[in-house]
Motif scaffolding. Structure first.
Motif, mmCIF file in Angstrom:
data_model
loop_
_atom_site.group_PDB
_atom_site.id
_atom_site.type_symbol
_atom_site.label_atom_id
_atom_site.label_comp_id
_atom_site.label_asym_id
_atom_site.label_seq_id
_atom_site.Cartn_x
_atom_site.Cartn_y
_atom_site.Cartn_z
ATOM 1 N N GLY A 65 1.197 -1.315 -0.102
ATOM 2 C CA GLY A 65 -0.215 0.322 -0.218
ATOM 3 C C GLY A 65 1.452 1.248 0.230
ATOM 4 O O GLY A 65 2.073 0.751 -0.559
ATOM 5 N N PRO A 66 0.352 2.037 0.773
ATOM 6 C CA PRO A 66 0.753 3.848 0.208
ATOM 7 C C PRO A 66 2.581 3.616 1.486
ATOM 8 O O PRO A 66 2.570 2.334 2.307
ATOM 9 C CB PRO A 66 0.433 4.557 1.558
ATOM 10 C CG PRO A 66 -1.735 3.776 1.326
ATOM 11 C CD PRO A 66 -1.018 2.726 0.889
ATOM 12 N N ARG A 67 3.301 4.160 0.653
ATOM 13 C CA ARG A 67 4.547 3.991 0.876
ATOM 14 C C ARG A 67 4.987 2.394 1.454
ATOM 15 O O ARG A 67 5.981 2.066 2.016
ATOM 16 C CB ARG A 67 5.262 4.550 2.149
ATOM 17 C CG ARG A 67 4.533 5.759 2.317
ATOM 18 C CD ARG A 67 4.990 6.975 3.812
ATOM 19 N NE ARG A 67 3.958 6.213 4.884
ATOM 20 C CZ ARG A 67 2.528 6.916 5.249
ATOM 21 N NH1 ARG A 67 2.333 7.660 4.403
ATOM 22 N NH2 ARG A 67 2.147 5.712 6.222
ATOM 23 N N ALA A 68 4.895 1.947 0.703
ATOM 24 C CA ALA A 68 5.140 0.443 0.268
ATOM 25 C C ALA A 68 5.360 -0.420 2.041
ATOM 26 O O ALA A 68 5.400 -1.457 1.775
ATOM 27 C CB ALA A 68 6.827 0.285 0.090
ATOM 28 N N SER A 69 4.409 0.155 2.115
ATOM 29 C CA SER A 69 3.645 -1.102 3.382
ATOM 30 C C SER A 69 2.672 -2.318 3.400
ATOM 31 O O SER A 69 1.515 -1.756 2.262
ATOM 32 C CB SER A 69 3.095 -0.245 4.258
ATOM 33 O OG SER A 69 1.480 0.291 3.654
ATOM 34 N N VAL A 70 3.263 -2.857 3.703
ATOM 35 C CA VAL A 70 2.444 -4.431 3.493
ATOM 36 C C VAL A 70 1.498 -4.915 4.287
ATOM 37 O O VAL A 70 2.315 -5.311 5.589
ATOM 38 C CB VAL A 70 3.627 -5.447 2.776
ATOM 39 C CG1 VAL A 70 3.319 -6.721 2.778
ATOM 40 C CG2 VAL A 70 4.420 -4.844 2.042
ATOM 41 N N PRO A 71 0.338 -4.771 4.024
ATOM 42 C CA PRO A 71 -1.042 -5.669 5.619
ATOM 43 C C PRO A 71 0.329 -7.534 5.451
ATOM 44 O O PRO A 71 0.518 -8.102 3.974
ATOM 45 C CB PRO A 71 -1.870 -5.630 4.975
ATOM 46 C CG PRO A 71 -1.957 -5.574 3.549
ATOM 47 C CD PRO A 71 -0.278 -4.732 3.139
ATOM 48 N N TYR A 72 -0.853 -7.899 6.860
ATOM 49 C CA TYR A 72 -0.295 -9.510 7.054
ATOM 50 C C TYR A 72 -1.699 -9.902 7.106
ATOM 51 O O TYR A 72 -2.681 -9.669 7.767
ATOM 52 C CB TYR A 72 1.039 -9.834 7.239
ATOM 53 C CG TYR A 72 2.082 -9.770 6.844
ATOM 54 C CD1 TYR A 72 3.159 -10.542 6.322
ATOM 55 C CD2 TYR A 72 2.341 -8.021 6.713
ATOM 56 C CE1 TYR A 72 4.030 -10.148 5.578
ATOM 57 C CE2 TYR A 72 3.862 -7.679 6.546
ATOM 58 C CZ TYR A 72 4.594 -8.896 6.246
ATOM 59 O OH TYR A 72 6.319 -8.650 5.555
ATOM 60 N N THR A 73 -2.173 -11.036 6.650
ATOM 61 C CA THR A 73 -3.048 -11.711 7.566
ATOM 62 C C THR A 73 -2.668 -12.989 8.093
ATOM 63 O O THR A 73 -2.084 -13.548 7.286
ATOM 64 C CB THR A 73 -3.897 -11.943 6.375
ATOM 65 O OG1 THR A 73 -4.279 -10.827 5.324
ATOM 66 C CG2 THR A 73 -5.375 -12.516 6.428
ATOM 67 N N ILE A 74 -3.469 -13.517 8.721
ATOM 68 C CA ILE A 74 -2.947 -15.129 10.059
ATOM 69 C C ILE A 74 -3.743 -15.558 8.738
ATOM 70 O O ILE A 74 -4.616 -15.896 8.233
ATOM 71 C CB ILE A 74 -3.943 -14.685 10.773
ATOM 72 C CG1 ILE A 74 -3.116 -16.691 11.325
ATOM 73 C CG2 ILE A 74 -4.653 -15.101 11.544
ATOM 74 C CD1 ILE A 74 -3.564 -16.240 13.009
ATOM 75 N N SER A 75 -3.114 -17.225 8.443
ATOM 76 C CA SER A 75 -3.492 -18.271 7.165
ATOM 77 C C SER A 75 -4.121 -19.433 8.757
ATOM 78 O O SER A 75 -4.132 -18.810 9.366
ATOM 79 C CB SER A 75 -2.496 -18.838 6.585
ATOM 80 O OG SER A 75 -1.877 -19.451 7.676
ATOM 81 N N ALA A 76 -5.259 -20.365 8.162
ATOM 82 C CA ALA A 76 -5.407 -20.912 8.308
ATOM 83 C C ALA A 76 -4.431 -21.875 9.458
ATOM 84 O O ALA A 76 -4.582 -22.256 10.898
ATOM 85 C CB ALA A 76 -6.422 -22.430 8.026
ATOM 86 N N ASN A 77 -3.535 -22.315 8.507
ATOM 87 C CA ASN A 77 -2.301 -22.753 9.256
ATOM 88 C C ASN A 77 -1.397 -21.786 10.451
ATOM 89 O O ASN A 77 -1.619 -22.409 11.339
ATOM 90 C CB ASN A 77 -1.181 -22.839 8.560
ATOM 91 C CG ASN A 77 -1.611 -24.071 7.114
ATOM 92 O OD1 ASN A 77 -2.202 -25.182 7.291
ATOM 93 N ND2 ASN A 77 -0.963 -24.092 6.503
#
Length: 169
Positions: A65-77
């Motif tokens: 996203g803005p300023r190369a910020s990367v969102p992380y999401t927890i997976s089922a694992n």
């Protein structure tokens, strides 16, 4: 990390990601707010663990996203790994307190330095105690578990203040 036990930092990040997707900066801010009174994480730890969690398939990496910020999401694992971690026997942490360490060497300190150290430590613990009490109160209705964890910080700072008072007398 695949097949290995989670370290505490990775587990804390997975726990925070249960709230929803977050960038590294957001995770750092949330860790400071929610865990800071009793558990510290450095920015370098967060940014080191996130790629390892992604490589292990425990989090999914979103689009920058803005300023190369990367969102992380927890997976089922990731949720399963976090649940396994929660169910492992917990060991007590190793305390690392710089005032207690310096106290071990008070024979080499001047009385003024010692008094200043205890005065500074008293002030810091009083501030931290007030913050932990306020956080425990804030969490009491919305998240009883977080409130209970904050009570640990309250007890720690009370205990530290009691110990300092005995040493400084």
């Amino acid at each position: 990390m695949a097949g290995k036990e989670l370290n505490a930092t990775s587990a804390a990040l997975l726990g925070l990601l249960h709230e929803g997707p977050m960038t590294g900066g957001q995770l750092m801010a949330e860790a400071t707010r929610r865990l800071g009174p009793y558990w510290t994480m450095t920015r370098s730890q967060v940014y080191r663990e996130l790629p390892a969690l992604a490589e292990a398939g425990l989090v999914r990496v979103g689009k920058p996203g803005p300023r190369a910020s990367v969102p992380y999401t927890i997976s089922a694992n990731g949720k399963r790994a976090f649940t396994r971690w929660l169910n492992e026997p917990a060991r007590i942490g190793q305390l690392r307190d710089p005032v207690a360490l310096r106290t071990a060497f008070t024979d080499y300190m001047s009385a003024d330095t010692l008094n200043d150290m205890f005065a500074d430590a008293t002030e810091q613990h009083q501030e931290a105690l007030a913050e932990a009490r306020a956080a425990a109160k804030d969490y009491s209705s919305e998240d009883p578990g977080a409130a209970a964890a904050m009570e640990f910080a309250v007890g720690y700072h009370r205990s530290a203040l009691s110990w300092i008072k005995k040493r400084a007398s």
